[in-house]
Design a protein around this motif. Structure first.
Motif, PDB file in Angstrom:
ATOM      1  N   GLN A   1      46.552  36.054  38.244  1.00 15.86           N
ATOM      2  CA  GLN A   1      45.576  37.003  37.693  1.00 15.86           C
ATOM      3  C   GLN A   1      44.164  36.529  37.983  1.00 15.86           C
ATOM      4  O   GLN A   1      43.202  37.034  37.423  1.00 15.86           O
ATOM      5  CB  GLN A   1      45.787  37.169  36.171  1.00 15.86           C
ATOM      6  CG  GLN A   1      47.005  38.000  35.797  1.00 15.86           C
ATOM      7  CD  GLN A   1      46.990  39.424  36.374  1.00 15.86           C
ATOM      8  OE1 GLN A   1      46.082  39.815  37.112  1.00 15.86           O
ATOM      9  NE2 GLN A   1      48.024  40.192  36.044  1.00 15.86           N
TER      10      GLN A   1
ATOM     11  N   GLN B   1      44.570  41.978  45.433  1.00 17.04           N
ATOM     12  CA  GLN B   1      45.171  43.153  44.784  1.00 17.04           C
ATOM     13  C   GLN B   1      45.039  44.438  45.609  1.00 17.04           C
ATOM     14  O   GLN B   1      46.043  45.146  45.791  1.00 17.04           O
ATOM     15  CB  GLN B   1      44.558  43.331  43.390  1.00 17.04           C
ATOM     16  CG  GLN B   1      45.305  44.346  42.546  1.00 17.04           C
ATOM     17  CD  GLN B   1      44.851  44.320  41.103  1.00 17.04           C
ATOM     18  OE1 GLN B   1      43.706  43.957  40.809  1.00 17.04           O
ATOM     19  NE2 GLN B   1      45.738  44.678  40.191  1.00 17.04           N
TER      20      GLN B   1
ATOM     21  N   VAL C   1      48.880  42.432  39.711  1.00 12.89           N
ATOM     22  CA  VAL C   1      48.213  41.118  39.674  1.00 12.89           C
ATOM     23  C   VAL C   1      47.018  41.093  40.628  1.00 12.89           C
ATOM     24  O   VAL C   1      46.903  41.921  41.528  1.00 12.89           O
ATOM     25  CB  VAL C   1      49.190  39.970  40.023  1.00 12.89           C
ATOM     26  CG1 VAL C   1      50.248  39.827  38.937  1.00 12.89           C
ATOM     27  CG2 VAL C   1      49.828  40.188  41.387  1.00 12.89           C
ATOM     28  N   LYS C   2      46.165  40.107  40.432  1.00 14.10           N
ATOM     29  CA  LYS C   2      44.922  40.027  41.202  1.00 14.10           C
ATOM     30  C   LYS C   2      45.146  39.437  42.602  1.00 14.10           C
ATOM     31  O   LYS C   2      44.389  39.714  43.526  1.00 14.10           O
ATOM     32  CB  LYS C   2      43.901  39.150  40.469  1.00 14.10           C
ATOM     33  CG  LYS C   2      43.276  39.809  39.261  1.00 14.10           C
ATOM     34  CD  LYS C   2      42.106  40.710  39.675  1.00 14.10           C
ATOM     35  CE  LYS C   2      41.377  41.271  38.472  1.00 14.10           C
ATOM     36  NZ  LYS C   2      42.245  42.117  37.610  1.00 14.10           N
TER      37      LYS C   2
END
Lengths: 470, 470
Positions: free
Chosen positions: A228, A255, A273-274
């Protein structure tokens, strides 16, 4: 323009069926995979053997006609755009594997073979040719050699250069030379082999190559680590290497890239998620098991929110295939996709990712970032529209800042895509004006009439990447 | 000869204590480790930094004064003999490790450091710099880079070239350029890094290098396989590789070499057998165990009369140290030792060993053979006496036949020792006259006044290896 006479001579050399001057063909070969560059050749010529290549180059050298050797045109630096017209040289008749030597672990091939076909042939013998550019399904080995292509396995296995043992080259004066051979060691004079690898078709024409093979790794495992926090992903990359583990593959996707790749590939990639790291290790089962466990621990220690190992070969293949499709997936979103490959020491990955984000925000452009994190080789990709001149101006500025940042961090303007026409105006940032001058001297010494792929590597001026018209 | 004025200018640049024109010093630097070549320089100059190197080269370029950069002079191709006088450049003040970067796995160093000191420093950090020329106890890294040195670990790990990531170079015009960097991937223009690696000091002066490191292998095992039949030993080499095992080291010693090495090292080497293979594997304990067992089986299947694995680290070290001492041991027997490194594809090792024996018999000269069998890189070594002109004549003929045989088998005239002055007359055998011409053009483009190590790589005539006097 080619005179009637020259076209007749070309027809005599290669057969009239192998000289194509149709307007529609000239249009097809006026561009490659790089946006913003287009310029038609005067003819497309397909020689059948090295002797014909030599006759063509002698003719062109005499009349100062540009030659642009071209594989499948998948390069991303406008390396095969015929900016000054002349002849595009195709290798469709020179696409054969000539020999696989299982005792010396080499393969000798003509330039026109598709990379993936060669890789599959080699693997059918229990051997391994590691360089795997994302375009390998359609790229040709000759193009890979001229561009010194990288790929997903570069971190552990190196790039195309590390697998070229010998070349047959036709020089601009028509001389046919052979460099290297099936030799682990050879220091007979200057390393012409490696001078030609990555020379982007500007020094001569590669007509044959002997490549090094290695034993095929026994097994392979593939892992996804989800984050994240971009910084945590970047820190994991450094920590893995600092723990003396060199994975076969260590890829990064942010992302926005994840979302478009999943939309394209539909394989259940995490899109909430990032960032994601795609990690592979290969080798003997015991080593792979041990390394993957250790890598999973390191990722978790560095705040991965989830770590999952692909359970089947098919699941693993789906993941790497999806990664390879990142550019194609991104290209669906907007009319124009500009992909870069500024590269930094891997310790600077976190700083580079952060800088790219900031630069994109500053110039209000959309940049997705993915790439070979283990190599420090990122591909920030801008989704834009070439018809929007004002936006393209901002994209230019953003990429210029990205280049400067990469250099500031000890990096380079291009890790694996080449300089071509696209980055020639920036070459001095990396090698200095004295470095550019030394390269020009070498170019001039072998190709005094500048017939080999003119307009590439060396900038005529500080011209930026704009549409080129003749 | 240098004028008074030039010597004064040199003294101003580097300090008078760093310009040495004493007759005894000129004598010391008139030769290197290569027999049969001697010619004194006019001065020995020891710059303290890159800026001074640049000032020296500008001065020499203006006055057409030859510069011979020299490490420890351990090369075996008369690569550092000042054939045309001028300046010998020493790097005793430029011998520092500048940085070890454990995150990017690189070391940045000045050229003057002793290879073994660098290797030991790196290993103390749990890292590994594989190139290990036999001279590594005294050779300098700068010399290794200029010669693209090989070593015992070349088969698995490659040679110096494969570990040079970036260079600082002073060009003949005085420009200081930086190539590459701490980068796994970099395709910004021509690969000047690898053009300079192995260029034998003929293109410019290397003043700094960034080298790639890898994690240190966890463990290592060392084995001796004994043969009563040279051919069986050679067949074992091919069979090991054909079984997809790449050992870290795979060395060959024939009986005459074994006898003198044992006489020298006194470690209980078997001297009653016709040939020995010295085999090492490194890596994780499980892999090493598995590979060594398999290798032992392969050697036995190929008629090894005995296979024994070293029981302790000390025993293993003694074996490889003894192998590295082969040249020193042989050199004790006769006044003159001429060592060659004709190299063939490894599948041709058996043929090459046989040919060397036949050629030695034909010309009634004593040739011992040892070398890196896994690389196809043999070192046939002739024990002779330079004062016996008639015998030297036969030695010349024998080596010429060995070169021709190596080329016939798809090999090269030099695997790791370089062309230097010694093999310049044979370079065309490997690369053809068009290849020599291309190399000359590159040389001329960067060094138009031919001040950098003149008389090396390129032959003035078909002169053979004879004593050179000025």
């Amino acid at each position: 323009m080619l005179t009637e006479n020259i076209i007749k001579t070309l027809q005599k050399i290669v057969g009239s069926e192998n000289v194509d001057c149709k307007k529609s063909s000239l249009l097809v070969y006026s561009y490659d995979a790089t946006p913003q560059f287009q310029s038609p050749p005067d003819a497309i010529v397909s020689p059948r053997n090295t002797k014909e290549v030599s006759e063509i180059i002698i003719l062109c050298n005499k009349h100062h006609i540009p030659i642009v050797p071209r594989g499948s045109g998948t390069n991303l630096s406008a390396g095969t755009t015929p900016l000054e017209g002349g002849i595009v040289l195709l290798f469709k008749h020179m696409d054969q594997i000539l020999e696989i030597d299982e005792e010396n672990l080499t393969i000798t091939t003509q330039p026109g073979i598709i990379t993936k076909d060669l890789i599959e042939f080699v693997e059918s013998k229990g051997l391994f040719y590691p360089p795997d550019p994302s375009s390998m399904k359609i790229s040709q080995i000759g193009g890979n050699i001229n561009e010194n292509s990288g790929g997903l396995r570069g971190l552990k296995y190196g790039v195309t250069r590390d697998y070229v043992l010998g070349l047959e080259i036709v020089l601009p004066n028509g001389d046919i030379i052979r460099t290297g051979g099936k030799l682990a060691k050879d220091v007979a004079g200057y390393d012409l082999t490696r001078l030609f690898v990555g020379s982007e078709g500007t020094l001569g024409i590669i007509t044959e190559a002997t490549l090094k093979l290695i034993p095929k790794p026994e097994t392979k495992k593939t892992m996804l680590a989800l984050y994240q926090d971009l910084d945590a992903a970047a820190r994991s990359v450094s920590a893995i290497i600092a723990n003396r583990i060199i994975p076969a593959t260590l890829e990064f996707l942010d992302q926005p890239t994840l979302q478009v790749v999943e939309d394209f590939a539909q394989i259940g990639l995490p899109t909430e998620v990032k960032a994601v790291l795609l990690i592979e290790q290969d080798g003997s089962p015991a080593i792979v098991e041990k390394d993957m466990n250790k890598i999973a621990d390191i990722c978790r220690e560095n705040n991965a929110v989830e770590v999952s190992i692909a359970k089947t070969y098919e699941e693993a293949e789906a993941l790497t295939t999806a990664r390879r499709a990142a550019l194609s997936a991104l290209a669906r979103l907007k009319p124009t996709t500009i992909l870069e490959d500024a590269t930094v020491p891997r310790s600077e990955i976190a700083n580079m990712v952060k800088a790219i984000e900031e630069i994109a925000q500053k110039h209000h452009v959309k940049i997705c970032t993915f790439g070979h994190a283990g190599d420090g080789n990122l591909h920030p990709t801008c989704l834009t529209d070439i018809r929007n001149e004002e936006e393209i101006e901002r994209v230019e500025k953003a990429f210029e800042e990205i280049f400067h940042k990469a250099i500031e961090l000890g990096g380079t303007i291009t890790g694996e895509h080449g300089v071509g026409a696209m980055k020639s105006a920036y070459l001095h940032l990396k090698v200095g004006s004295a470095g550019v001058e030394a390269m020009k001297q070498i170019k001039h010494s072998l190709d005094p009439n500048n017939i080999m792929n003119p307009g590439k590597i060396f900038a005529k001026s500080e011209r930026k990447r704009v549409v080129v018209a003749r």
